[in-house]
Write a protein that holds these residues in place. Structure first.
Motif, short mmCIF file in Angstrom:
data_model
loop_
_atom_site.label_atom_id
_atom_site.label_comp_id
_atom_site.label_asym_id
_atom_site.label_seq_id
_atom_site.Cartn_x
_atom_site.Cartn_y
_atom_site.Cartn_z
N LEU A 964 0.83 -1.21 0.00
CA LEU A 964 0.00 0.00 0.00
C LEU A 964 0.87 1.26 0.00
N ARG A 965 1.96 1.24 0.76
CA ARG A 965 2.85 2.39 0.76
C ARG A 965 3.50 2.56 -0.61
N ASP A 966 3.87 1.42 -1.23
CA ASP A 966 4.44 1.51 -2.57
C ASP A 966 3.46 2.11 -3.56
N ASP A 968 1.03 4.25 -2.84
CA ASP A 968 0.94 5.69 -2.56
C ASP A 968 2.12 6.44 -3.17
N TRP A 969 3.31 5.90 -3.02
CA TRP A 969 4.49 6.54 -3.59
C TRP A 969 4.41 6.59 -5.12
N ARG A 971 1.69 6.57 -6.96
CA ARG A 971 0.63 7.49 -7.35
C ARG A 971 1.14 8.94 -7.34
N GLN A 972 1.99 9.23 -6.38
CA GLN A 972 2.53 10.59 -6.28
C GLN A 972 3.50 10.89 -7.42
N GLN A 976 -1.67 12.84 -12.88
CA GLN A 976 -2.99 12.47 -12.41
C GLN A 976 -3.98 12.33 -13.56
N ARG A 981 -5.28 6.87 -12.42
CA ARG A 981 -5.93 6.83 -11.10
C ARG A 981 -6.80 5.58 -10.97
N ARG A 985 -6.24 2.63 -8.34
CA ARG A 985 -7.35 2.34 -7.42
C ARG A 985 -7.73 0.86 -7.46
N GLU A 988 -5.08 -1.13 -5.59
CA GLU A 988 -5.18 -0.85 -4.15
C GLU A 988 -6.36 -1.60 -3.55
N ARG A 992 -6.11 -4.23 -0.45
CA ARG A 992 -6.90 -4.04 0.78
C ARG A 992 -7.86 -5.21 1.02
#
Length: 1011
Positions: A964-966, A968-969, A971-972, A976, A981, A985, A988, A992
């Motif tokens: 999940l952290r990977d 987020d990184w 995505r940044q 966009q 996205r 999503r 992710e 989850r």
């Protein structure tokens, strides 16, 4: 001449003196060889010689016992059955049926106690003891133990001489002989022994043992057997035995006679001093003692001993439940069958003789019914040995018919009315009634027993809820007798039987006429004799009808083997084990559902083996070689997959356009015909190509093993390219079956894949599977219990020049670093391996560095999986560098390892080629690659879901949070855009969902296969 004669006499005397220097006696187990010097003034005692010879004779194990590798001996496996003394008026007794387990009211006695003097004993007269019992209660075993104990001086020591006789041997003697001749014929050292002379009362120290009196036709009528008191008078053997029992001949001698229930009244009551009934094992403790004496004799160290103890505990629990097995094991013969089957299931190894389940059941019947015939009873003029009717053949025609109808209708229990219908329902003559009475008394209760399964009766069919139901004592015996009934051709119709008899008769006549015609044609060459050749048509007609019948047998075998409703049962070997040890775990017995009869076709195949046919021939059940050839030829069509495919190809190739009958000018186009039939053919091929369930495939392998026909086995396996036995509980026997079957194929035969994942394999099983591994390209050994010691075998397998393994999957095996290093020693010399999976094997940094070093010497590897192995950044970087320098590796799996964020990015950069023409190595370390979503994110999550139940849950959860952290990184780092996205999503949500599943501690059922 006189000098020459004198020299020859001196040489002969010197030779005789040399022969007297040493006299070596027979040796046997428990006795040491003694040497007597010529200085001894007295010759060797003939009684000692007799003891040693008889001990050696009775210590010999039958062939049925030798097949267990020599573990058993009479001294270690004997358990005394229950023996009850009976009064003359209660000879039938409450325990006359061998499967009634009431507690006896009288105490048990020993054979030695039966020869103690009684109140009615007359001084100077020996005792006549009649020991009787049903088939399988242990009469012959008791006699053998009695003789061995007497030879060793442990029992009946007041008898100086014990003379055992087999009534079957005596009944076959046609010449007259005296008592002393009968003794010296078998025991030459007792010739003219004073104990048998009849002088004085010396015979009081003699005990005669006559085993199996039902096999002699004794007639106690004075008009039929003359009186005799002279041991040297020559008479028929039956007359000698009758006079011994009358006490006219050697009245001081004691006699022990054993017989079956049907022959109990052949000896008049006035000639019997004591009656004793042998009742088998009437309680679980005796049964357990028997199982201990056999199963605990296994060799092989503490592992096998521990397994034997566990088997006995499970077996004892099943016996205590008052199960059907407990009722069957009342007979020691069924205890033998239980031990033999368990020994076959759990202690089979490559060094032991080849054994099959069919062979065990055939040996079981030979032990109990070998040489048995249906006699006419006492008082008839026809000797019993001249009766042509085999007892075993009578069993097949009666109980075999009952078993066959039960298998056909999926029934295991039968009412008394049904038994009456099939057993003796059509008897007419007095001879048939006598045979039926003997059969019911001696044999019926041996095979059938009242239903006591689980302490309840099975539900009755046809509304007979209160009727008593009967079942076969052992469930597999029903399937064996049904198979024997079919293979012997007893299920033919009346027309087929009549055709067989008429054709055989005409065929014999044609041979005689042909011989005559051939002779006459040499002198009278007339063309009219050619007409007689028409007689040859009748055997051909019979051959055609017979072949059609054998084809129906093969169709029956194939249909029963691959029944759709039996596709997902346990494999047949597990079913046999459950019938003996019971069902332990969350699988209760379902009485409303019919029991599968999957042993039935396997027994039919096993009965065609030559060894079983030889044993059946001794039982009077003949299976001709021509019959076997016809059944085998027909069976090929149903077992060799692809025959239907070839037929469809042939039909498709011969398609022709079809003219419309009503409009002659219109033709059905060839392309439409081809399209239609190609669609139909594709659907058929798709149906045929569906893989069989692992349980059904295991049953097919067992059938081929029982068949023991290498040529047919090779033809069947030629159409099989994948063996998928995933989730099958493999045992040493199943491994041996798999290896034996694949050993029948030529060296050029190779499987595309052998899937043995989640099979509970151990190091010892790998040794048995070694020959099978050499016939496969892709070997899947995931989710087993293979440790570092197994890597030695796998290394040698990869180094074997006959091996051609391309893919080796060892996921979830505790190989550890030491085992992995041992396995990797094979890489420099092996050039066939292209895919290697070592996921979750405890590889560690040391193993990863060793692998990186070995990769330089191996040029064929394409894909490498070392995920979830506790590999750090440095070792992972070294491994990826080695893969980048490798000429062919394109993918490396490194996810679920404790890699830092910087390490993952470095791995991704290292995998990207430095120049435009360089080679890229795909590094799967997370669900992202660089800042983009990895193409393999879905397979990574699938692997985690499938293995979540067996992996460290907390560690997997930590790795998912890292994913999940990977995300987020990544995505940044991306622009966009809507598509980006949505893609992030979606991934992710998958991560989850997997994490939520682990947190709820509710993993989905794992298939055990890493797709």
């Amino acid at each position: 001449m006189s000098s020459l004669h004198r020299q020859l006499s001196q040489l002969l005397g010197a030779w005789r003196r040399k022969r007297r220097v040493e006299v070596s006696l027979y040796t046997a187990s428990g006795f040491h060889c003694r040497t007597f010097c010529s200085s001894s003034s007295e010759p060797a005692d003939p009684l000692e010689i007799h003891k040693k010879k008889v001990f050696l004779w009775f210590s010999h194990l039958p062939q049925e016992e030798k097949q267990f590798g020599g573990y058993f001996s009479p001294e270690t496996m004997h358990v005394d059955p229950l023996v009850l003394e009976r009064e003359a008026e209660e000879r039938a007794g409450v325990l006359s049926s061998p499967l009634q387990t009431q507690t006896p009211s009288t105490p048990s006695v020993t054979v030695e106690q039966l020869f103690e003097p009684t109140d009615t004993w007359i001084e100077g007269r020996g005792l006549n003891v009649l020991l009787y019992g049903a088939v399988g209660t242990g009469k012959s075993t008791v006699v053998r133990k009695l003789v061995l104990d007497w030879c060793a001086g442990r029992t009946l020591t007041h008898f100086k001489l014990l003379v055992p006789f087999s009534c079957e041997d005596l009944g076959q003697l046609s010449k007259v002989a005296s008592l002393r001749d009968l003794v010296s014929r078998k025991y030459r050292h007792l010739r003219k022994h004073p104990l048998l002379s009849g002088e004085g009362d010396q015979a009081k120290e003699v005990l005669f043992v006559f085993n199996g009196m039902e096999k002699m036709n004794l007639d106690f009528r004075i008009g039929a057997t003359e009186l005799c008191s002279d041991p040297d008078e020559a008479l028929p053997p039956g007359v000698v035995v009758v006079n011994l029992l009358r006490k006219y001949l050697l009245p001081e001698a004691s006699i022990l006679v054993t017989t079956r229930l049907s022959a109990l009244d052949r000896v008049p009551q006035k000639y019997v001093s004591r009656y004793a009934q042998i009742c088998g094992f009437n309680d679980p403790d005796r049964q357990r003692a028997y199982f201990n004496s056999r199963l605990l004799q296994q060799g092989g160290g503490s592992a096998r001993s521990h397994e034997a103890h566990a088997l006995i505990e499970l077996l004892y629990l099943n016996l205590q439940r008052e199960s059907q097995l407990a009722a069957a094991c009342f007979l020691p013969s069924y205890c033998w069958l239980t031990c033999a089957t368990l020994h076959f299931l759990h202690f089979t190894d490559a060094k032991a003789p080849i054994r099959t389940l069919t062979g065990i059941y055939t040996s079981f019947l030979r032990l109990n019914f070998g040489g048995e015939v249906l006699g006419t009873g006492a008082g008839t003029n026809v000797p019993i040995q001249n009766q042509p009717s085999s007892l075993m053949l009578y069993v097949v025609r009666t109980l075999g018919k009952l078993a066959f109808d039960g298998v056909t209708d999926k029934r295991t229990s039968f009412s008394e009315e049904e038994l009456e219908q099939w057993i003796g329902g059509k008897t007419k003559t007095d001879e048939e009634l006598r045979q039926l009475a003997m059969f019911r008394t001696d044999v019926l209760d041996f095979f059938l027993a009242p239903s006591v399964e689980g302490g309840r009766r099975l539900p009755a069919e046809n509304g007979e809820h209160d009727a008593r139901r009967y079942v076969f004592a052992v469930p597999a015996m029903q399937e064996y007798l049904a198979a024997l009934y079919v293979v012997l051709g007893e299920n033919k119709s009346a027309l087929e039987k009549l055709t067989t008899q008429v054709s055989a008769a005409i065929g014999q006549a044609s041979e005689d006429v042909n011989a005559l015609v051939n002779i006459l044609s040499k002198f009278i060459p007339l063309r009219i004799f050619a007409v007689f050749n028409l007689l040859k048509l009748f055997p051909k007609l019979f051959e055609k009808i017979s072949s059609r019948n054998k084809g129906s047998i093969a169709r029956t075998m194939a249909a029963e083997m691959f029944r759709t409703e039996d596709s997902y049962n346990e494999d047949v070997l597990d079913q046999v084990e459950q019938s003996l040890l019971g069902v332990h775990g969350p699988h209760p017995k379902q009485y409303c559902e019919g029991r599968p009869f999957e042993l039935y076709p396997i027994f039919m195949g096993g009965l065609l083996h030559y060894g079983n046919r030889v044993l059946l021939q001794q039982l009077g059940c003949s299976i001709q070689s021509t019959t076997v050839a016809q059944i085998t030829q027909a069976l090929r069509k149903y077992l060799v997959r692809g025959t239907v495919c070839m037929l469809c190809f042939s039909c498709l190739k011969n398609l022709k356009p079809v003219r419309n009958s009503s409009h002659g000018k219109f033709w059905l186009p060839q392309n439409i015909l081809n399209t239609f039939f190609k669609s139909l053919f594709s659907s058929l091929i798709l149906e045929l190509s569906k893989p069989q369930p692992p349980e059904e495939l295991m049953d097919l392998l067992v059938l081929l093993y029982e068949f023991q026909n290498p040529r047919v086995t090779a033809e069947v396996l030629a159409s099989i390219r994948t063996i998928n036995l995933t989730n099958i509980r493999m045992t040493p026997l199943k491994c041996f079956v798999l290896s034996s079957v694949l050993s029948c194929t030529p060296a050029s035969y190779h499987l595309e894949e052998m899937n043995l994942s989640s099979c509970l394999l151990t190091h010892d099983m790998l040794q048995l599977l070694w020959p099978a591994f050499r016939h496969t390209h892709n070997l899947n050994l995931q989710y087993n219990s293979l440790g570092p010691e197994s890597c030695v075998l796998l290394r040698d397998l990869l180094l074997d020049p006959m091996s051609s393994i391309r893919s080796l999957q060892l996921c979830d095996n505790p190989l550890l670093e030491s085992g992995a290093c041992t396995l990797l020693e094979a890489l420099p010399e092996n050039q066939s391996l292209t895919h290697l999976s070592l996921m979750h094997t405890g590889l560690g940094d040391r193993g990863a560095l060793e692998l990186a070093e070995r990769l330089r010497q191996h040029t064929g590897l394409l894909e490498l999986n070392v995920a979830y192995n506790n590999i750090g950044d440095n070792a992972a970087l070294a491994l990826v560098d080695a893969c980048r320098e490798h000429p062919s590796i394109h993918t490396v799996h490194l996810y679920l390892n404790p890699l830092s964020d910087v390490g993952k990015q470095t791995l991704y950069v290292r995998g990207v080629p430095e120049s435009q023409g360089g080679r890229r190595v795909k590094v799967l370390a997370s669900v992202i690659e660089g800042a983009d979503i990895s193409e393999d994110w879905h397979p990574i999550l699938t692997v985690i879901r499938e293995n979540a139940s067996s992996w460290d849950r907390q560690r997997v959860q930590q790795q998912l949070k890292v994913f999940l952290r990977d995300l987020d990184w990544g995505r940044q780092q991306q622009q966009q855009s809507l598509w980006k996205r949505m893609h992030f999503r979606r991934v992710e949500m998958g991560v989850r969902k997997t994490l939520k599943m682990l947190e709820k501690d509710d993993p989905p059922p794992s298939s055990g296969v890493n797709q």
